[in-house]
Design an enzyme around this catalytic site. Structure first.
Site, PDB file in Angstrom:
ATOM      1  CG  HIS B 298       9.028  -6.580  -1.625  1.00 56.40           C
ATOM      2  ND1 HIS B 298       7.928  -6.644  -0.805  1.00 56.40           N
ATOM      3  CD2 HIS B 298       8.563  -6.650  -2.886  1.00 56.40           C
ATOM      4  CE1 HIS B 298       6.841  -6.743  -1.549  1.00 56.40           C
ATOM      5  NE2 HIS B 298       7.194  -6.750  -2.809  1.00 56.40           N
ATOM      6  NE  ARG B 346       9.173  -4.526  -5.879  1.00 55.34           N
ATOM      7  CZ  ARG B 346       9.273  -4.974  -7.138  1.00 55.34           C
ATOM      8  NH1 ARG B 346      10.405  -4.819  -7.805  1.00 55.34           N
ATOM      9  NH2 ARG B 346       8.259  -5.556  -7.720  1.00 55.34           N
ATOM     10  CE  LYS B 349       6.769  -2.214  -8.001  1.00 49.95           C
ATOM     11  NZ  LYS B 349       6.333  -2.794  -9.278  1.00 49.95           N
ATOM     12  CG  ASP B 352      -0.971  -2.672  -2.835  1.00 46.05           C
ATOM     13  OD1 ASP B 352      -1.963  -2.791  -2.076  1.00 46.05           O
ATOM     14  OD2 ASP B 352      -0.630  -3.552  -3.643  1.00 46.05           O
ATOM     15  CB  CYS B 354      -1.471  -5.411   0.644  1.00 50.14           C
ATOM     16  SG  CYS B 354      -0.015  -5.271  -0.403  1.00 50.14           S
ATOM     17  CE1 TYR B 355       4.087  -4.614  -0.172  1.00 48.65           C
ATOM     18  CE2 TYR B 355       3.082  -3.066  -1.690  1.00 48.65           C
ATOM     19  CZ  TYR B 355       3.786  -4.229  -1.456  1.00 48.65           C
ATOM     20  OH  TYR B 355       4.165  -5.019  -2.513  1.00 48.65           O
ATOM     21  CG  ASP B 408      -3.454  -1.751  -5.055  1.00 44.09           C
ATOM     22  OD1 ASP B 408      -3.048  -0.665  -4.658  1.00 44.09           O
ATOM     23  OD2 ASP B 408      -2.910  -2.377  -5.985  1.00 44.09           O
ATOM     24  CG  ASP B 415      -8.031  -8.507  -3.375  1.00 43.70           C
ATOM     25  OD1 ASP B 415      -7.655  -8.298  -2.202  1.00 43.70           O
ATOM     26  OD2 ASP B 415      -7.324  -8.207  -4.356  1.00 43.70           O
ATOM     27  CG  HIS B 418      -5.588  -5.459  -1.644  1.00 39.16           C
ATOM     28  ND1 HIS B 418      -5.540  -6.326  -2.699  1.00 39.16           N
ATOM     29  CD2 HIS B 418      -4.434  -4.755  -1.673  1.00 39.16           C
ATOM     30  CE1 HIS B 418      -4.399  -6.141  -3.361  1.00 39.16           C
ATOM     31  NE2 HIS B 418      -3.704  -5.202  -2.764  1.00 39.16           N
TER      32      HIS B 418
END
Lengths: 311, 500
Positions: B298, B346, B349, B352, B354-355, B408, B415, B418
């Site tokens: 992850h 991952r 998936k 997003d 945040c990654y 995201d 938010d 993010h």
């Protein structure tokens, strides 16, 4: 005026209200009266180190209002064990709570503590499977499932078939692939061989190859194959015929999977005099089949140590 | 078209709360939430943009956004995963290809500007009094302090004016036994303590931390196998290792375990005992890093692992010592999604924002771990795609409208979480971070490796290549501690003496 302050059973407790840290706290939450009151009684109970049935009820109230409250969960577990509460009852309550708050994390740690103490996992496999119906990649649920398998030695109780079922449902569910790896290789420490056993390795290679055929651009089975090669002492070259069905230098316009081409590059690089060809495969990735990773493919090409690798 | 939904219908608080509550654990499972709430909208009139749907305008697109590339590899088999992926590609593509950027003001290269002021005011608004529905984040308020203070700092805003207020606010969160809980009367927790300490550092308020008590508390969560639990009696995972080592290093606490640390009974004497080995056990067959041994690889945990090792020693020493570097580099490279250009957490998936930090931030660390004779030359040639990440963040993750904030993906709400990690990701993508050996002489008893980083802005040529205007550059972000560089240096100096 409140559920607790009006209750004679709590009359002996002086609640500890929230300390906001001054008149102008940052991001202060305008708690509901109910939450504020319940928290105040919890603080008082914790300060007195009280473990009792009434504290259990209090924690249940709080969890209903805020299931992400780790302190309440930890204190509840402590309390359950301290007063020898009925853990089967706890599990029933937990089942409902878990279904309502699927993404909650604390629930799973709590559940682990309870089952460990109960020393029984009856019906647990089915329960977890139900959780996967809503989200088959929930990280915490998978981690819980791994714990179950290990704690109750469920390695050969249909666990492999379970991963097969989930992978059948969605061949791109990487969490299920990871679990499969765990079920097969999780007992190395105890001397039970996984993919280092040639028969198991062969079975798993077949399994992954069938999965690749269903959706060649799905990375999960490719990683699985690479993992087998890396950890199982299998030369990647033994996969060359298989890989060439999806990517080969002879048919540069017929590549069916970038992951296959990547693996082909690696296989070629290991061959005598194969580095030029490996470089050509990496060029195809950089220029045509996976240009977003151009820098990475060029880096890989640089690692081949080809003479005068200029441009 | 997701963006043309003009007036955001009064930001559904529920959705925002969902977004916020689920990251209390440092890791976002945003994809999952997205699948739940995605029903309304994005796709009915636009149709699936591939394969073969001609682009309206003939702008010159980067290679990964050209039609021929987008048309590659569409396996016929439909599963839950492929359906979700197809939806996300469909909602992002019009924004990525600049067909749908009309509501933003554009930079020299036709990409939207960074909406700096709006994002800053979005973050500031998170610090106002919050309605009762926010009760569900009552155990993770320290994160709000960190995301806002860090996010604002990365946007170039001065946050020192929050110092007194923040110190007052977190005072009741500090426990007499050491560490910070999520709120008043809550148990000390590694995540809450990490977030509080970093937020305090950002405003110059670290003096209020009871360092000696902190040292004792950290001793109580160190495990005999080398890792750290998140709280006494709670789960052991790699966040604990990164958070604990960060706190220990910034505050210059003794590396020696306190006398009352339970792991001493098992022969451990130092916080660093068996730690690198434990982190190494978290690398999986995929090459990535899991939250705990045998779990799934992850992206957020990859960052925790690399940053933790980069605290222990120089990345070129500690990372290859405990991890299979080529396998990890391959895994990280594969996380950049095509055609979106952001990162997924991952395998298989969804992208997003945040990654952009969790995976994007790994590059600074792992590139510093590669041997000098690799192809990474002095010119800082990268192994990842900065331009693609910048484009994803700028075109897909900025919330339009007065309120600002980053999100995201287009179908989700902004938010603080993010916003903070999108801006941090932008900084990883825009700036250069270099590890300088022996920059900082190791002082007795303190791990100094993490203080050896320097940062530099992109060159003019790079800015052209990545389509960035000067006014849209964000501040440097420390590659290990995820704070402004100057804040880290100030903390290093403040506690240089050590002791209590």
């Amino acid at each position: 005026m409140g559920k607790y302050s009006d209750d004679p059973a709590w009359a002996d407790v002086t609640p500890l209200p929230t300390d906001e840290g001054g008149p102008n706290p940052l991001a202060a939450i305008a708690y509901s009266e109910e939450y504020e009151e319940t928290m105040s009684y919890l603080r008082a109970a914790m300060a007195a180190n009280e473990f009792s049935p009434r504290v259990l009820d209090l924690t249940e109230d709080l969890i209903d209002m805020n299931p992400a409250h780790y302190t309440v969960w930890l204190y509840r577990a402590h309390c359950l064990f301290a007063i020898n509460s009925d853990l089967k009852e706890e599990l029933d309550w937990l089942n409902e709570t878990a279904l309502q708050h699927q993404k909650n994390y604390q629930i799973w740690h709590h559940r682990m503590l309870i089952l460990d103490k109960l020393d029984s996992c009856e019906g647990e496999g089915e329960f977890v499977e139900r959780m996967f119906e809503k989200d088959a990649k929930n990280y915490h649920v998978w981690s819980y499932r791994q714990w179950l398998v290990k704690r109750f030695a469920l390695w050969e109780n249909g666990e492999l078939e379970f991963t097969e079922k989930l992978i059948e449902k969605d061949v791109r569910n990487n969490s299920a692939w990871n679990h499969r790896w765990y079920v097969i290789n999780g007992r190395e420490g105890e001397g039970v061989r996984g993919i280092t056993d040639p028969r198991i390795r062969e079975r798993e290679v077949d399994f992954a190859e069938v999965a690749v055929a269903k959706a060649p651009q799905n990375q999960s089975p490719w990683s699985y194959l690479r993992g087998i090669a890396r950890k199982g002492g299998m030369p990647l070259s033994s996969l060359k015929d298989f890989v060439s069905q999806y990517a080969s230098l002879e048919q540069p316009d017929e590549v069916r999977s970038s992951h296959a081409l990547d693996m082909m590059a690696e296989i070629l690089a290991e061959e005598d005099n194969g580095k030029q060809q490996a470089g050509a495969a990496l060029d195809m990735l950089a220029q045509k089949y996976d240009p977003i990773r151009k820098n990475y493919w060029e880096y890989r090409k640089g690692m081949l140590g080809l003479p005068s690798a200029a441009a | 078209m997701p963006l043309i939904k003009k007036e955001d219908p009064e930001d559904s608080l529920d959705e925002r709360l969902q977004n916020q509550a689920r990251i209390e654990e440092l890791v976002s499972d945003g994809d999952d939430a997205f699948e739940d709430e995605d029903e309304n909208g994005a796709s009915d009139d636009s149709g699936i943009p591939f394969p073969g749907k001609p682009s309206k305008r003939q702008r010159k697109m980067p290679p990964w956004l050209q039609q021929a590339t987008i048309n590659l590899f569409h396996d016929e088999l439909v599963t839950t995963t492929s359906e979700a992926q197809q939806k996300v590609t469909a909602e992002c593509l019009p924004l990525l290809t600049e067909e749908d950027t009309g509501i933003f003001s554009l930079n020299t290269y036709g990409l939207p500007h960074l909406r700096r002021d709006q994002h800053a005011s979005f973050l500031r608004a998170q610090l106002e009094r919050l309605p009762a529905q926010y009760q569900v984040i009552d155990a993770s308020r320290p994160w709000l302090f960190y995301w806002t203070m860090a996010g604002l700092s990365f946007l170039g805003q001065d946050v020192s004016s929050y110092r007194d207020q923040l110190i007052a606010t977190v005072s009741p969160l500090q426990n007499p036994g050491g560490g910070f809980g999520g709120g008043h009367g809550q148990l000390s927790h590694c995540a809450g303590t990490y977030a509080t300490v970093l937020a305090l550092a950002a405003v110059g308020g670290l003096r209020m931390v009871d360092r000696k008590a902190m040292w004792h508390w950290l001793g109580s969560v160190k495990q005999s196998d080398g890792g750290f639990c998140m709280a006494v009696g709670a789960e052991e995972d790699i966040r604990g290792a990164y958070c604990a080592m960060t706190i220990l290093t910034l505050l210059n606490l003794p590396l020696e375990l306190p006398p009352d640390a339970p792991s001493r009974k098992h022969g451990l004497t130092s916080f660093t005992d068996k730690l690198g080995e434990w982190v190494g056990k978290c690398q999986t067959y995929e090459g990535g890093i899991a939250g705990a041994p045998t779990n799934e690889a992850h992206g957020a945990y990859a960052f925790c692992a690399l940053a933790c090792l980069s605290i222990l020693d120089a990345p070129a020493v500690s990372i290859p010592k405990y991890l299979d570097v080529p396998a990890l580099v391959a895994w990280l490279a594969a996380r950049q999604t095509t055609p979106e250009g952001g990162f997924q957490g991952r395998q298989e998936k969804l992208v997003d924002a945040c990654y952009s930090h969790w995976v994007g931030g790994c590059w600074d660390l792992i590139q510093a771990a590669l041997p000098d004779n690799s192809t990474l030359g002095e010119d800082g040639k990268d192994i990842w795609n900065r331009a693609a990440l910048i484009r994803y963040l700028i075109t897909c993750c900025q919330q339009p409208g007065k309120k600002g904030g980053m999100r995201d993906k287009p179908s989700t709400r902004p938010d603080a979480y993010h916003t903070c990690y999108s801006v941090a990701g932008l900084s990883h993508a825009q700036n250069h971070y270099r590890y300088n050996n022996n920059n900082q002489p190791s002082s007795e008893g303190r791990l100094t490796a993490a203080f050896n980083w320097t940062a530099s802005p992109p060159t003019e040529a790079e800015m052209r290549e990545w389509k960035v205007d000067k006014e849209d550059l964000v501040e440097f972000v420390h590659p290990v501690f995820v704070l402004p560089m100057g804040v880290v240096e100030a903390a290093r100096r403040e506690f240089e003496q050590g002791g209590f």
